[in-house]
Motif scaffolding. Structure first.
Motif: not given
Length: 139
Positions: A57-73
């Motif tokens: 569950d990510v509640k972050a700026c676009a940069l934090g969301q992008a990092a979470a997307a790469v990591i999650g993948a």
């Protein structure tokens, strides 16, 4: 600041995998970046010392969301040492001009422009930090 929010970063931020929290996870952790208030909560299950299920569950700026997307993948099937290595490499890239993280986290190269924005570093590292804490809670 405009180059920081590239189309690729925004696309990653809107297409994040594993965005459903797990029911009864083996490990769970919530991390917060004090400067901006971004939060990431991670749930994991382990099998044979490797991540077998992952939810975030990510509640972050676009940069934090992008990092979470790469990591999650890339996170399923990884062990704690590999996750820690990815986190250390990302921190070095952001803070000391280190190289882009190696596979499986090479996609984090998209965040290289954020090195100049120290106030964003904590948010970018949140997904790794929460995952590592959840791993430790699960073992």
């Amino acid at each position: 600041m405009i180059k920081l929010y590239s189309a690729r970063i925004l696309a990653l931020a809107t297409d994040m995998p594993h965005t459903t929290r797990l029911a009864d996870p083996m490990g769970s952790a919530k991390k917060r970046a004090p400067l901006c208030g971004s939060t990431v909560t991670v749930d994991i299950d382990l099998e044979g010392g490797k991540i077998s299920r992952f939810g975030q569950d990510v509640k972050a700026c676009a940069l934090g969301q992008a990092a979470a997307a790469v990591i999650g993948a890339e996170i399923i099937g990884l062990d704690e040492a590999t996750v820690q290595k990815g986190r250390d490499e990302l921190a070095a890239m952001l803070k000391s001009g280190g190289p882009v993280p190696a596979a499986p986290f090479a996609g984090l190269e998209v965040l290289q422009p954020a090195a100049d924005y120290k106030n964003r570093h904590a948010s970018i590292l949140l997904a790794f930090d929460a995952t590592l804490e959840a791993l430790r809670a699960a073992t």
